[in-house]
Motif scaffolding. Structure first.
Motif, PDB file in Angstrom:
ATOM      1  N   ARG A   1       8.369 -16.996  31.268  1.00  0.00           N
ATOM      2  CA  ARG A   1       8.100 -15.891  32.183  1.00  0.00           C
ATOM      3  C   ARG A   1       6.603 -15.760  32.438  1.00  0.00           C
ATOM      4  NH1 ARG A   1      10.891 -10.408  30.575  1.00  0.00           N
ATOM      5  NH2 ARG A   1      12.678 -11.794  30.933  1.00  0.00           N
ATOM      6  N   HIS A   2       6.239 -15.486  33.696  1.00  0.00           N
ATOM      7  CA  HIS A   2       4.841 -15.331  34.054  1.00  0.00           C
ATOM      8  C   HIS A   2       4.732 -14.460  35.295  1.00  0.00           C
ATOM      9  CE1 HIS A   2       6.461 -18.883  36.103  1.00  0.00           C
ATOM     10  NE2 HIS A   2       5.631 -18.601  37.091  1.00  0.00           N
ATOM     11  N   ARG A   3       3.581 -13.823  35.454  1.00  0.00           N
ATOM     12  CA  ARG A   3       3.337 -12.959  36.607  1.00  0.00           C
ATOM     13  C   ARG A   3       2.989 -13.800  37.837  1.00  0.00           C
ATOM     14  NH1 ARG A   3       0.213 -10.419  32.466  1.00  0.00           N
ATOM     15  NH2 ARG A   3       1.140  -8.470  31.739  1.00  0.00           N
ATOM     16  N   PRO A   4       3.120 -13.216  39.032  1.00  0.00           N
ATOM     17  CA  PRO A   4       2.686 -13.932  40.245  1.00  0.00           C
ATOM     18  C   PRO A   4       1.213 -14.332  40.129  1.00  0.00           C
ATOM     19  CG  PRO A   4       3.989 -12.010  40.850  1.00  0.00           C
ATOM     20  CD  PRO A   4       3.773 -11.927  39.353  1.00  0.00           C
ATOM     21  N   GLY A   5       0.923 -15.581  40.471  1.00  0.00           N
ATOM     22  CA  GLY A   5      -0.438 -16.096  40.376  1.00  0.00           C
ATOM     23  C   GLY A   5      -0.713 -16.827  39.082  1.00  0.00           C
ATOM     24  N   GLU A   6       0.023 -16.499  38.020  1.00  0.00           N
ATOM     25  CA  GLU A   6      -0.119 -17.220  36.764  1.00  0.00           C
ATOM     26  C   GLU A   6       0.709 -18.505  36.825  1.00  0.00           C
ATOM     27  OE1 GLU A   6      -0.737 -13.495  33.639  1.00  0.00           O
ATOM     28  OE2 GLU A   6       1.246 -14.418  33.850  1.00  0.00           O
ATOM     29  N   HIS A   7       0.445 -19.418  35.911  1.00  0.00           N
ATOM     30  CA  HIS A   7       1.281 -20.605  35.809  1.00  0.00           C
ATOM     31  C   HIS A   7       1.307 -21.081  34.365  1.00  0.00           C
ATOM     32  CE1 HIS A   7      -2.702 -22.557  36.202  1.00  0.00           C
ATOM     33  NE2 HIS A   7      -2.168 -23.581  35.566  1.00  0.00           N
ATOM     34  N   LEU A   8       2.161 -22.033  34.107  1.00  0.00           N
ATOM     35  CA  LEU A   8       2.316 -22.609  32.774  1.00  0.00           C
ATOM     36  C   LEU A   8       1.810 -24.042  32.766  1.00  0.00           C
ATOM     37  CD1 LEU A   8       5.957 -21.395  32.153  1.00  0.00           C
ATOM     38  CD2 LEU A   8       3.943 -20.448  31.054  1.00  0.00           C
ATOM     39  N   ARG A   9       1.120 -24.423  31.705  1.00  0.00           N
ATOM     40  CA  ARG A   9       0.857 -25.829  31.421  1.00  0.00           C
ATOM     41  C   ARG A   9       1.875 -26.226  30.356  1.00  0.00           C
ATOM     42  NH1 ARG A   9      -4.731 -26.627  32.926  1.00  0.00           N
ATOM     43  NH2 ARG A   9      -5.028 -25.211  34.685  1.00  0.00           N
ATOM     44  N   ILE A  10       2.671 -27.231  30.627  1.00  0.00           N
ATOM     45  CA  ILE A  10       3.789 -27.588  29.752  1.00  0.00           C
ATOM     46  C   ILE A  10       3.570 -28.995  29.215  1.00  0.00           C
ATOM     47  CG2 ILE A  10       6.299 -27.909  29.631  1.00  0.00           C
ATOM     48  CD1 ILE A  10       6.575 -25.789  31.787  1.00  0.00           C
ATOM     49  N   PHE A  11       3.738 -29.148  27.892  1.00  0.00           N
ATOM     50  CA  PHE A  11       3.369 -30.390  27.208  1.00  0.00           C
ATOM     51  C   PHE A  11       4.587 -31.012  26.509  1.00  0.00           C
ATOM     52  CE2 PHE A  11      -0.338 -27.629  27.401  1.00  0.00           C
ATOM     53  CZ  PHE A  11      -1.259 -28.457  28.020  1.00  0.00           C
ATOM     54  N   PRO A  12       5.333 -31.867  27.205  1.00  0.00           N
ATOM     55  CA  PRO A  12       6.513 -32.492  26.592  1.00  0.00           C
ATOM     56  C   PRO A  12       6.187 -33.436  25.434  1.00  0.00           C
ATOM     57  CG  PRO A  12       6.615 -32.610  28.994  1.00  0.00           C
ATOM     58  CD  PRO A  12       5.228 -32.190  28.638  1.00  0.00           C
ATOM     59  N   LEU A  13       4.943 -33.914  25.342  1.00  0.00           N
ATOM     60  CA  LEU A  13       4.553 -34.842  24.278  1.00  0.00           C
ATOM     61  C   LEU A  13       3.823 -34.122  23.142  1.00  0.00           C
ATOM     62  CD1 LEU A  13       3.215 -37.883  26.369  1.00  0.00           C
ATOM     63  CD2 LEU A  13       5.568 -37.351  25.716  1.00  0.00           C
ATOM     64  N   SER A  14       4.006 -32.824  23.020  1.00  0.00           N
ATOM     65  CA  SER A  14       3.241 -32.030  22.051  1.00  0.00           C
ATOM     66  C   SER A  14       3.357 -32.554  20.626  1.00  0.00           C
ATOM     67  CB  SER A  14       3.695 -30.572  22.087  1.00  0.00           C
ATOM     68  OG  SER A  14       3.213 -29.932  23.242  1.00  0.00           O
ATOM     69  N   ASN A  15       4.494 -33.072  20.244  1.00  0.00           N
ATOM     70  CA  ASN A  15       4.707 -33.516  18.865  1.00  0.00           C
ATOM     71  C   ASN A  15       4.577 -35.028  18.700  1.00  0.00           C
ATOM     72  OD1 ASN A  15       5.144 -30.964  17.643  1.00  0.00           O
ATOM     73  ND2 ASN A  15       7.212 -30.904  18.502  1.00  0.00           N
ATOM     74  N   TRP A  16       4.079 -35.708  19.722  1.00  0.00           N
ATOM     75  CA  TRP A  16       3.904 -37.152  19.668  1.00  0.00           C
ATOM     76  C   TRP A  16       2.502 -37.503  19.187  1.00  0.00           C
ATOM     77  CZ3 TRP A  16       7.194 -40.815  22.790  1.00  0.00           C
ATOM     78  CH2 TRP A  16       8.370 -40.198  23.246  1.00  0.00           C
ATOM     79  N   THR A  17       2.372 -38.710  18.650  1.00  0.00           N
ATOM     80  CA  THR A  17       1.072 -39.283  18.316  1.00  0.00           C
ATOM     81  C   THR A  17       0.851 -40.526  19.181  1.00  0.00           C
ATOM     82  OG1 THR A  17       1.928 -40.766  16.613  1.00  0.00           O
ATOM     83  CG2 THR A  17       1.326 -38.516  15.915  1.00  0.00           C
ATOM     84  N   GLU A  18      -0.353 -41.048  19.129  1.00  0.00           N
ATOM     85  CA  GLU A  18      -0.639 -42.282  19.851  1.00  0.00           C
ATOM     86  C   GLU A  18       0.288 -43.402  19.398  1.00  0.00           C
ATOM     87  OE1 GLU A  18      -4.403 -45.355  20.695  1.00  0.00           O
ATOM     88  OE2 GLU A  18      -4.525 -43.854  19.100  1.00  0.00           O
ATOM     89  N   LEU A  19       0.546 -43.466  18.098  1.00  0.00           N
ATOM     90  CA  LEU A  19       1.440 -44.503  17.581  1.00  0.00           C
ATOM     91  C   LEU A  19       2.859 -44.310  18.102  1.00  0.00           C
ATOM     92  CD1 LEU A  19       1.777 -46.966  15.760  1.00  0.00           C
ATOM     93  CD2 LEU A  19       2.160 -45.405  13.835  1.00  0.00           C
ATOM     94  N   ASP A  20       3.336 -43.069  18.151  1.00  0.00           N
ATOM     95  CA  ASP A  20       4.666 -42.793  18.709  1.00  0.00           C
ATOM     96  C   ASP A  20       4.764 -43.284  20.146  1.00  0.00           C
ATOM     97  OD1 ASP A  20       5.579 -41.454  16.390  1.00  0.00           O
ATOM     98  OD2 ASP A  20       4.735 -39.550  17.083  1.00  0.00           O
ATOM     99  N   VAL A  21       3.730 -42.997  20.924  1.00  0.00           N
ATOM    100  CA  VAL A  21       3.727 -43.391  22.338  1.00  0.00           C
ATOM    101  C   VAL A  21       3.844 -44.906  22.467  1.00  0.00           C
ATOM    102  CG1 VAL A  21       2.270 -43.527  24.405  1.00  0.00           C
ATOM    103  CG2 VAL A  21       2.506 -41.350  23.185  1.00  0.00           C
ATOM    104  N   TRP A  22       3.062 -45.640  21.667  1.00  0.00           N
ATOM    105  CA  TRP A  22       3.110 -47.097  21.764  1.00  0.00           C
ATOM    106  C   TRP A  22       4.437 -47.656  21.275  1.00  0.00           C
ATOM    107  CZ3 TRP A  22       0.628 -50.441  24.510  1.00  0.00           C
ATOM    108  CH2 TRP A  22      -0.634 -50.123  25.009  1.00  0.00           C
ATOM    109  N   GLN A  23       4.990 -47.076  20.217  1.00  0.00           N
ATOM    110  CA  GLN A  23       6.294 -47.540  19.748  1.00  0.00           C
ATOM    111  C   GLN A  23       7.377 -47.278  20.793  1.00  0.00           C
ATOM    112  OE1 GLN A  23       6.444 -45.425  15.981  1.00  0.00           O
ATOM    113  NE2 GLN A  23       5.814 -47.240  14.846  1.00  0.00           N
TER     114      GLN A  23
END
Length: 302
Positions: A174-196
Protein backbone atom coordinates in the motif's frame (compact mmCIF):
# COMPACT_ATOMS: atom_id res chain seq x y z
CA UNK A 1 0.82 -45.85 0.06
CA UNK A 2 4.16 -44.28 -0.79
CA UNK A 3 4.57 -40.51 -0.67
CA UNK A 4 7.50 -39.11 -2.65
CA UNK A 5 8.65 -35.72 -1.36
CA UNK A 6 10.00 -33.26 -3.88
CA UNK A 7 13.62 -32.46 -3.17
CA UNK A 8 14.08 -28.69 -3.26
CA UNK A 9 17.53 -27.17 -3.45
CA UNK A 10 18.56 -23.76 -2.21
CA UNK A 11 18.25 -22.40 -5.75
CA UNK A 12 14.75 -23.83 -6.03
CA UNK A 13 13.73 -21.98 -2.88
CA UNK A 14 15.27 -18.72 -4.02
CA UNK A 15 13.56 -19.06 -7.40
CA UNK A 16 10.20 -19.80 -5.77
CA UNK A 17 10.57 -16.79 -3.49
CA UNK A 18 11.40 -14.45 -6.39
CA UNK A 19 8.45 -15.75 -8.44
CA UNK A 20 6.18 -15.18 -5.43
CA UNK A 21 7.50 -11.59 -5.07
CA UNK A 22 6.77 -10.79 -8.72
CA UNK A 23 3.25 -12.17 -8.46
CA UNK A 24 2.56 -10.36 -5.17
CA UNK A 25 3.76 -7.09 -6.66
CA UNK A 26 1.52 -7.40 -9.69
CA UNK A 27 -1.41 -8.22 -7.43
CA UNK A 28 -0.91 -5.05 -5.38
CA UNK A 29 0.43 -2.51 -7.89
CA UNK A 30 -1.02 -1.14 -11.12
CA UNK A 31 1.99 -0.03 -13.19
CA UNK A 32 5.19 -1.96 -12.41
CA UNK A 33 8.39 -1.70 -14.43
CA UNK A 34 11.63 -3.70 -14.28
CA UNK A 35 14.99 -1.92 -14.22
CA UNK A 36 17.08 -3.57 -16.92
CA UNK A 37 20.67 -2.65 -17.74
CA UNK A 38 21.76 -5.81 -19.57
CA UNK A 39 23.86 -6.81 -16.54
CA UNK A 40 23.72 -10.27 -14.99
CA UNK A 41 21.40 -9.43 -12.07
CA UNK A 42 18.83 -7.72 -14.27
CA UNK A 43 19.05 -10.59 -16.78
CA UNK A 44 18.39 -13.14 -14.03
CA UNK A 45 15.55 -10.97 -12.71
CA UNK A 46 13.96 -10.86 -16.18
CA UNK A 47 14.33 -14.65 -16.48
CA UNK A 48 12.48 -15.05 -13.17
CA UNK A 49 9.77 -12.58 -14.16
CA UNK A 50 9.15 -14.43 -17.43
CA UNK A 51 8.90 -17.67 -15.46
CA UNK A 52 6.49 -16.09 -12.97
CA UNK A 53 3.91 -15.22 -15.63
CA UNK A 54 4.48 -17.89 -18.30
CA UNK A 55 2.90 -18.77 -20.65
CA UNK A 56 1.45 -15.24 -20.70
CA UNK A 57 3.66 -12.42 -21.99
CA UNK A 58 5.46 -10.25 -19.46
CA UNK A 59 2.81 -7.90 -18.02
CA UNK A 60 5.15 -4.93 -17.66
CA UNK A 61 8.00 -3.27 -19.52
CA UNK A 62 11.67 -2.54 -18.88
CA UNK A 63 13.45 0.69 -17.94
CA UNK A 64 17.13 1.46 -18.41
CA UNK A 65 18.94 4.57 -17.18
CA UNK A 66 21.68 5.04 -19.80
CA UNK A 67 24.69 7.08 -18.64
CA UNK A 68 26.21 7.28 -22.11
CA UNK A 69 29.26 5.52 -20.65
CA UNK A 70 27.88 2.00 -20.72
CA UNK A 71 29.88 -0.89 -22.14
CA UNK A 72 28.92 -1.41 -25.82
CA UNK A 73 28.83 -5.20 -25.34
CA UNK A 74 26.23 -4.81 -22.58
CA UNK A 75 24.01 -2.46 -24.57
CA UNK A 76 24.13 -4.82 -27.54
CA UNK A 77 23.08 -7.72 -25.32
CA UNK A 78 20.30 -5.61 -23.79
CA UNK A 79 18.89 -4.89 -27.24
CA UNK A 80 19.08 -8.56 -28.29
CA UNK A 81 17.14 -9.64 -25.21
CA UNK A 82 14.46 -6.99 -25.74
CA UNK A 83 14.04 -8.03 -29.38
CA UNK A 84 13.99 -11.74 -28.51
CA UNK A 85 11.10 -11.41 -26.07
CA UNK A 86 9.31 -8.49 -27.71
CA UNK A 87 9.32 -6.43 -24.51
CA UNK A 88 8.82 -2.67 -24.23
CA UNK A 89 12.01 -0.83 -23.25
CA UNK A 90 12.05 2.75 -22.01
CA UNK A 91 15.45 4.49 -21.81
CA UNK A 92 16.16 7.44 -19.52
CA UNK A 93 19.17 9.21 -21.02
CA UNK A 94 21.74 10.98 -18.86
CA UNK A 95 23.36 12.52 -22.00
CA UNK A 96 20.00 14.12 -22.79
CA UNK A 97 19.98 15.82 -19.39
CA UNK A 98 23.56 17.00 -19.91
CA UNK A 99 22.72 18.39 -23.34
CA UNK A 100 19.88 20.61 -22.10
CA UNK A 101 21.62 21.72 -18.89
CA UNK A 102 19.55 19.85 -16.34
CA UNK A 103 22.73 18.03 -15.27
CA UNK A 104 26.42 18.80 -15.44
CA UNK A 105 29.29 16.35 -15.83
CA UNK A 106 31.40 15.71 -12.74
CA UNK A 107 35.13 16.54 -12.74
CA UNK A 108 36.02 12.84 -12.41
CA UNK A 109 34.00 11.94 -15.52
CA UNK A 110 31.74 9.49 -13.66
CA UNK A 111 28.06 9.63 -14.46
CA UNK A 112 26.95 6.92 -12.09
CA UNK A 113 25.68 9.41 -9.52
CA UNK A 114 23.95 11.43 -12.24
CA UNK A 115 21.38 8.68 -12.79
CA UNK A 116 19.08 9.73 -9.94
CA UNK A 117 17.24 12.63 -11.63
CA UNK A 118 16.59 10.80 -14.95
CA UNK A 119 15.41 7.75 -12.97
CA UNK A 120 12.97 9.74 -10.83
CA UNK A 121 11.67 11.64 -13.86
CA UNK A 122 11.17 8.37 -15.76
CA UNK A 123 9.25 6.89 -12.83
CA UNK A 124 7.04 9.97 -12.61
CA UNK A 125 6.57 10.19 -16.37
CA UNK A 126 5.66 6.53 -16.67
CA UNK A 127 3.43 6.74 -13.58
CA UNK A 128 5.14 3.60 -12.29
CA UNK A 129 4.07 2.62 -8.79
CA UNK A 130 6.48 -0.32 -8.48
CA UNK A 131 10.04 -0.57 -9.79
CA UNK A 132 11.80 -3.95 -9.69
CA UNK A 133 15.53 -3.79 -8.97
CA UNK A 134 18.28 -6.39 -8.70
CA UNK A 135 19.69 -5.45 -5.27
CA UNK A 136 21.13 -8.46 -3.40
CA UNK A 137 21.92 -9.00 0.27
CA UNK A 138 25.70 -9.31 -0.18
CA UNK A 139 26.32 -6.24 -2.34
CA UNK A 140 26.69 -3.35 0.08
CA UNK A 141 25.89 -2.44 3.70
CA UNK A 142 22.91 -0.20 2.89
CA UNK A 143 21.16 -3.11 1.17
CA UNK A 144 20.73 -4.80 4.55
CA UNK A 145 18.37 -2.01 5.65
CA UNK A 146 16.06 -2.52 2.69
CA UNK A 147 12.84 -4.48 2.74
CA UNK A 148 11.74 -6.56 -0.25
CA UNK A 149 8.95 -4.00 -0.77
CA UNK A 150 10.81 -0.74 -0.06
CA UNK A 151 8.65 2.39 0.14
CA UNK A 152 9.73 5.65 -1.52
CA UNK A 153 8.03 8.96 -0.82
CA UNK A 154 6.56 11.40 -3.35
CA UNK A 155 10.09 12.73 -4.02
CA UNK A 156 11.50 9.25 -4.63
CA UNK A 157 13.45 9.37 -1.37
CA UNK A 158 14.17 6.46 0.95
CA UNK A 159 13.73 6.65 4.72
CA UNK A 160 14.80 3.47 6.57
CA UNK A 161 12.52 4.44 9.47
CA UNK A 162 9.45 4.09 7.24
CA UNK A 163 10.24 0.56 6.12
CA UNK A 164 7.57 -1.97 7.03
CA UNK A 165 8.01 -5.34 8.73
CA UNK A 166 7.78 -8.36 6.41
CA UNK A 167 7.10 -11.24 8.76
CA UNK A 168 6.31 -14.62 7.20
CA UNK A 169 6.99 -13.22 3.71
CA UNK A 170 3.90 -11.00 3.88
CA UNK A 171 4.54 -7.94 1.72
CA UNK A 172 2.77 -4.62 2.21
CA UNK A 173 2.38 -2.76 -1.07
CA UNK A 174 0.00 0.00 0.00
CA UNK A 175 1.20 3.50 -0.85
CA UNK A 176 -0.17 7.02 -1.24
CA UNK A 177 -0.61 8.74 -4.62
CA UNK A 178 2.80 9.91 -5.83
CA UNK A 179 4.69 7.36 -3.75
CA UNK A 180 6.09 4.17 -5.23
CA UNK A 181 7.77 0.94 -4.21
CA UNK A 182 11.23 -0.33 -5.05
CA UNK A 183 10.89 -4.12 -5.08
CA UNK A 184 13.86 -6.49 -4.82
CA UNK A 185 13.14 -10.09 -5.90
CA UNK A 186 16.83 -11.03 -5.42
CA UNK A 187 16.99 -9.73 -1.83
CA UNK A 188 18.13 -13.07 -0.40
CA UNK A 189 20.50 -13.98 -3.23
CA UNK A 190 24.29 -13.72 -3.29
CA UNK A 191 26.63 -13.30 -6.22
CA UNK A 192 27.40 -17.01 -6.01
CA UNK A 193 23.68 -17.88 -6.07
CA UNK A 194 23.22 -15.76 -9.19
CA UNK A 195 26.07 -17.51 -11.01
CA UNK A 196 24.91 -20.97 -9.97
CA UNK A 197 21.43 -20.13 -11.23
CA UNK A 198 22.85 -18.81 -14.51
CA UNK A 199 24.69 -22.10 -14.92
CA UNK A 200 21.67 -24.22 -14.05
CA UNK A 201 19.31 -22.32 -16.36
CA UNK A 202 21.77 -21.81 -19.21
CA UNK A 203 21.21 -18.04 -19.20
CA UNK A 204 23.20 -16.07 -21.78
CA UNK A 205 25.24 -13.08 -20.57
CA UNK A 206 27.30 -10.34 -22.24
CA UNK A 207 30.73 -11.72 -23.09
CA UNK A 208 32.57 -9.27 -20.82
CA UNK A 209 31.52 -11.31 -17.79
CA UNK A 210 34.01 -13.96 -18.96
CA UNK A 211 37.79 -13.72 -19.32
CA UNK A 212 38.97 -11.92 -22.46
CA UNK A 213 41.94 -9.84 -23.59
CA UNK A 214 41.31 -6.14 -23.11
CA UNK A 215 43.23 -2.85 -23.21
CA UNK A 216 43.05 -1.36 -19.72
CA UNK A 217 44.87 1.04 -17.39
CA UNK A 218 45.40 1.09 -13.63
CA UNK A 219 43.70 3.66 -11.38
CA UNK A 220 43.02 3.43 -7.62
CA UNK A 221 43.82 -0.28 -7.64
CA UNK A 222 41.38 -1.12 -10.45
CA UNK A 223 41.73 -1.98 -14.13
CA UNK A 224 39.58 0.50 -16.09
CA UNK A 225 38.65 0.59 -19.77
CA UNK A 226 39.74 3.70 -21.70
CA UNK A 227 37.00 5.80 -23.21
CA UNK A 228 35.50 9.19 -23.86
CA UNK A 229 34.66 9.63 -20.20
CA UNK A 230 38.18 10.90 -19.42
CA UNK A 231 40.54 7.98 -19.07
CA UNK A 232 43.42 7.43 -19.14
CA UNK A 233 45.30 10.45 -17.85
CA UNK A 234 48.74 11.29 -19.20
CA UNK A 235 50.44 9.42 -16.34
CA UNK A 236 48.33 6.27 -16.73
CA UNK A 237 49.80 3.67 -19.03
CA UNK A 238 47.68 1.50 -21.29
CA UNK A 239 48.35 -2.23 -21.16
CA UNK A 240 46.68 -5.42 -22.27
CA UNK A 241 45.39 -7.90 -19.71
CA UNK A 242 43.20 -10.98 -19.53
CA UNK A 243 40.29 -9.74 -17.45
CA UNK A 244 36.60 -10.13 -16.83
CA UNK A 245 33.92 -7.99 -15.19
CA UNK A 246 32.11 -9.07 -12.04
CA UNK A 247 29.61 -6.23 -12.39
CA UNK A 248 28.89 -3.75 -15.17
CA UNK A 249 27.92 -0.09 -14.95
CA UNK A 250 29.39 3.27 -15.83
CA UNK A 251 32.78 2.61 -17.48
CA UNK A 252 34.44 5.38 -15.45
CA UNK A 253 33.94 3.65 -12.10
CA UNK A 254 33.58 -0.06 -12.95
CA UNK A 255 36.80 -2.01 -12.82
CA UNK A 256 37.76 -5.36 -14.29
CA UNK A 257 39.49 -8.16 -12.40
CA UNK A 258 42.32 -10.26 -13.78
CA UNK A 259 40.90 -13.68 -14.47
CA UNK A 260 41.18 -16.79 -16.62
CA UNK A 261 37.55 -17.87 -16.01
CA UNK A 262 36.04 -18.38 -19.46
CA UNK A 263 33.04 -20.56 -18.54
CA UNK A 264 30.23 -20.40 -15.99
CA UNK A 265 31.75 -23.25 -13.98
CA UNK A 266 35.12 -21.50 -13.84
CA UNK A 267 33.47 -18.23 -12.74
CA UNK A 268 31.61 -20.09 -9.97
CA UNK A 269 34.88 -21.48 -8.63
CA UNK A 270 36.44 -18.02 -8.74
CA UNK A 271 33.50 -16.30 -7.02
CA UNK A 272 33.36 -18.98 -4.31
CA UNK A 273 37.01 -18.33 -3.48
CA UNK A 274 36.78 -14.53 -3.50
CA UNK A 275 36.97 -12.65 -0.19
CA UNK A 276 35.68 -9.36 -1.64
CA UNK A 277 32.17 -8.52 -2.80
CA UNK A 278 31.88 -7.58 -6.45
CA UNK A 279 31.08 -3.94 -5.64
CA UNK A 280 33.86 -3.66 -3.08
CA UNK A 281 36.35 -5.05 -5.57
CA UNK A 282 35.28 -3.26 -8.75
CA UNK A 283 33.09 -0.20 -8.09
CA UNK A 284 34.96 3.02 -7.35
CA UNK A 285 31.80 4.95 -6.45
CA UNK A 286 31.21 2.65 -3.46
CA UNK A 287 34.59 3.52 -1.97
CA UNK A 288 33.67 7.13 -1.16
CA UNK A 289 32.68 6.15 2.38
CA UNK A 290 30.80 3.61 4.47
CA UNK A 291 27.53 5.55 4.03
CA UNK A 292 28.00 6.49 0.36
CA UNK A 293 25.32 4.18 -1.00
CA UNK A 294 22.90 4.94 1.83
CA UNK A 295 23.23 8.68 1.20
CA UNK A 296 22.51 8.20 -2.50
CA UNK A 297 19.52 5.98 -1.77
CA UNK A 298 18.06 8.67 0.47
CA UNK A 299 18.21 11.02 -2.54
CA UNK A 300 16.34 8.59 -4.80
CA UNK A 301 19.12 6.46 -6.27
CA UNK A 302 18.27 2.79 -6.60
Amino acid sequence: MTVTAEVRTGLDLLEAEAVHIFREALGQCERPVLLFSGGKDSIVMLHLALRAFAPAPLPFGLLHVDTGHNFPEVLAHRDRVVEKYGIRLAVASVPGYLADGRLQDRPDGSRNQLQTLPLLDAIAGGRYDAVFGGGRRDEEKARAKERVFSLRDAFGQWDPRRQRPELWSLYHGRHRPGEHLRIFPLSNWTELDVWQYIGREGIELPEIYYAHRRTVFRRDGMWLTPGGWGGPRTDEELTERTVRYRTVGDMSCTGAVESTARTVDEVIVEVAASELTERGATRADDRAGDAAMEDRKREGYF
